[in-house]
Design a protein around this motif. Structure first.
Motif, PDB file in Angstrom:
ATOM      1  N   CYS A 205      -7.984   5.123   1.518  1.00  0.00           N
ATOM      2  CA  CYS A 205      -7.647   4.361   0.299  1.00  0.00           C
ATOM      3  C   CYS A 205      -7.752   5.220  -0.959  1.00  0.00           C
ATOM      4  CB  CYS A 205      -8.599   3.161   0.208  1.00  0.00           C
ATOM      5  SG  CYS A 205      -8.385   2.201  -1.279  1.00  0.00           S
ATOM      6  N   ILE A 206      -6.732   5.175  -1.798  1.00  0.00           N
ATOM      7  CA  ILE A 206      -6.739   5.955  -3.054  1.00  0.00           C
ATOM      8  C   ILE A 206      -7.145   5.084  -4.252  1.00  0.00           C
ATOM      9  CG2 ILE A 206      -5.048   7.678  -2.276  1.00  0.00           C
ATOM     10  CD1 ILE A 206      -2.911   6.084  -3.884  1.00  0.00           C
TER      11      ILE A 206
ATOM     12  N   CYS B 262      -5.729   2.467  -5.713  1.00  0.00           N
ATOM     13  CA  CYS B 262      -4.671   2.194  -6.693  1.00  0.00           C
ATOM     14  C   CYS B 262      -4.616   0.698  -7.017  1.00  0.00           C
ATOM     15  CB  CYS B 262      -3.324   2.660  -6.163  1.00  0.00           C
ATOM     16  SG  CYS B 262      -2.766   1.724  -4.722  1.00  0.00           S
ATOM     17  N   TYR B 263      -5.153  -0.131  -6.143  1.00  0.00           N
ATOM     18  CA  TYR B 263      -5.235  -1.590  -6.304  1.00  0.00           C
ATOM     19  C   TYR B 263      -3.881  -2.305  -6.297  1.00  0.00           C
ATOM     20  CZ  TYR B 263     -10.015  -0.367  -7.139  1.00  0.00           C
ATOM     21  OH  TYR B 263     -11.261   0.156  -6.980  1.00  0.00           O
TER      22      TYR B 263
ATOM     23  N   CYS C 105      -2.641  -3.461  -3.637  1.00  0.00           N
ATOM     24  CA  CYS C 105      -2.861  -4.591  -2.727  1.00  0.00           C
ATOM     25  C   CYS C 105      -3.457  -5.774  -3.492  1.00  0.00           C
ATOM     26  CB  CYS C 105      -3.765  -4.180  -1.573  1.00  0.00           C
ATOM     27  SG  CYS C 105      -5.298  -3.386  -2.100  1.00  0.00           S
TER      28      CYS C 105
ATOM     29  N   CYS D   6       0.844  -1.207   0.000  1.00  0.00           N
ATOM     30  CA  CYS D   6       0.000   0.000   0.000  1.00  0.00           C
ATOM     31  C   CYS D   6       0.879   1.257   0.000  1.00  0.00           C
ATOM     32  CB  CYS D   6      -0.923  -0.011   1.219  1.00  0.00           C
ATOM     33  SG  CYS D   6      -2.012   1.421   1.256  1.00  0.00           S
TER      34      CYS D   6
END
Ligand code: SF4
Ligand code: SF4
Length: 388
Positions: A359-360, A362-363, A365, A337
């Motif tokens: 959470c932004i 961005c995926y 994770c 992250c």
């Protein structure tokens, strides 16, 4: 003049058949010497996202990579090296090349692994969005790159192909930092377009024999698409990939950004699809080689809707979601992250726990989870309110 994209149908990873297909693809594009002189230092940039076996379809298949090595050697290219910086923070280029089967191919053809561990800042004042990149030494030292990308879905950019594959030119942890700097799919795509202008690969080859659909780029499902694509134009190549899976390139941020800054074209009227049996329009290629059922996110937020639904935004926004039955509490998601205060916590016996306010989306994770425990949750409310 139209931008050529060569499409070679092939439904096997048999070494000799893949070699024949790669040779034919490059020939139909005008021959290797059109793009690279024999005395130049050639860098092969496959997709080595993670330490994964070839059959998982996460990485460029060794048969495709090996065929490119063999072709270059057969045609007298003496200075060839290869590599990639894996996205997964728990692995190294050396380990990834080994597991993905590329190290064995490279050894067979006498192609050394270039330095994708170290790097330095390269200034790029011409960039529209990104003015500098932390580039691996290997990228800085080459004369010409061949980008050997993989046909896959992508949680952030819908698909990952030629344009996105260059992100592996950025060294290890700096990739995560990049996600924090460019925190949504559009600006991230703008940065990738600049990266393409900076690195300027000469040729793109896409391994779409077995592609990945669904929860890509690392947790999806392998699916036979039975094609290899070749082009000097990364955007045109990605647009043909999009066309084959019935996805509008205008919905693919990397195609839109790439077209806007001149990396290439996503306009099918400006693209010529060449196959061994003749030239096809995108519609014809789609009918012959496409798959309308390919599992990719095709939805869009209805234009002008966003301001009206601001109060509902937390429920409308897509977000990563971990399946507690699959989660092994490894902590890789927390490590990946890029948000400094961490939007997901896990590890040391604790399963993944999200704080969506931080959470932004961005995926990273989802991309790095080794247990395929994380999926993108797409709210049905989006559809109810007029999106697709
Ligand atoms: S969600 Fe995935 S990456 Fe995160 S702790 Fe669980 S298994 Fe590991
Ligand atoms: S929790 Fe996942 S999607 Fe959210 S910012 Fe962190 S890595 Fe990105």
């Amino acid at each position: 003049m139209k931008q050529p994209v060569v499409l070679i149908p092939i439904d096997t990873y048999d070494e000799d058949q893949v070699y024949t297909a790669v040779r034919q693809g490059v020939e139909l594009l005008g021959g290797m010497e059109q793009f690279i002189r024999q005395d130049e230092k050639v860098l092969l940039k496959p997709n080595l996202l993670a330490r994964a076996l070839p059959q998982k379809a996460i990485t460029t298949h060794p048969a495709v990579f090996g065929a490119v090595c063999r072709l270059l050697k057969d045609q007298g290219y003496a200075h060839v090296s290869y590599g990639d910086s894996p996205g997964n923070p728990t692995t190294t280029p050396e380990k990834a090349t080994d597991t993905c089967g590329l190290a064995a191919e490279a050894a067979k053809h006498g192609v050394p692994l270039a330095d994708f561990n170290g790097g330095s800042v390269v200034h790029f004042p011409e960039g529209h969005t990104a003015k500098s990149f932390y580039l691996c030494h290997a990228v800085q030292e080459m004369d010409a790159m061949i980008n050997i990308c993989k046909m896959k879905t992508h949680a952030l950019e819908r698909i990952t192909g030629a344009v996105k594959n260059l992100y592996g030119c950025i060294t290890g942890v700096n990739k995560a930092t990049g996600h924090a700097h460019y925190p949504n799919s559009d600006v991230f795509a703008d940065m990738l377009a600049d990266l393409n202008l900076c690195v300027k690969p000469r040729l793109h080859i896409m391994d779409g024999i077995v592609a990945m659909e669904g929860n890509g780029p690392s947790s999806g499902t392998p699916i036979n698409m039975n094609v290899l694509l070749f082009s000097a134009d990364a955007v045109a190549l990605d647009s043909v990939f999009a066309g084959l899976i019935h996805l509008d390139p205008a919905a693919v941020p990397t195609c839109v950004s790439g077209a806007r800054v001149g990396v290439g074209t996503m306009n099918y009227d400006e693209i010529e699809i060449i196959t061994p049996s003749g030239t096809l329009t995108m519609e014809e290629a789609q009918q012959k080689y496409g798959n309308p059922d390919f599992d990719v996110f095709r939805g869009v937020m209805k234009k002008g809707l966003l301001p009206k639904v601001m109060p509902l935004l937390p429920f409308l926004q897509h977000r990563p979601k971990a399946d507690m039955k699959k989660c092994i509490a490894c902590g890789v998601c927390e490590e990946s992250c890029p948000v400094p205060e961490k939007a997901v916590r896990a590890g040391h016996g604790q399963k993944a726990k999200y704080d969506y306010k931080k959470c932004i989306r961005c995926y990273c994770c989802q991309e790095m989870c080794p247990a395929k425990a994380i999926e993108v949750y797409r709210s049905p409310l989006n559809k109810l309110l007029g999106g697709k």
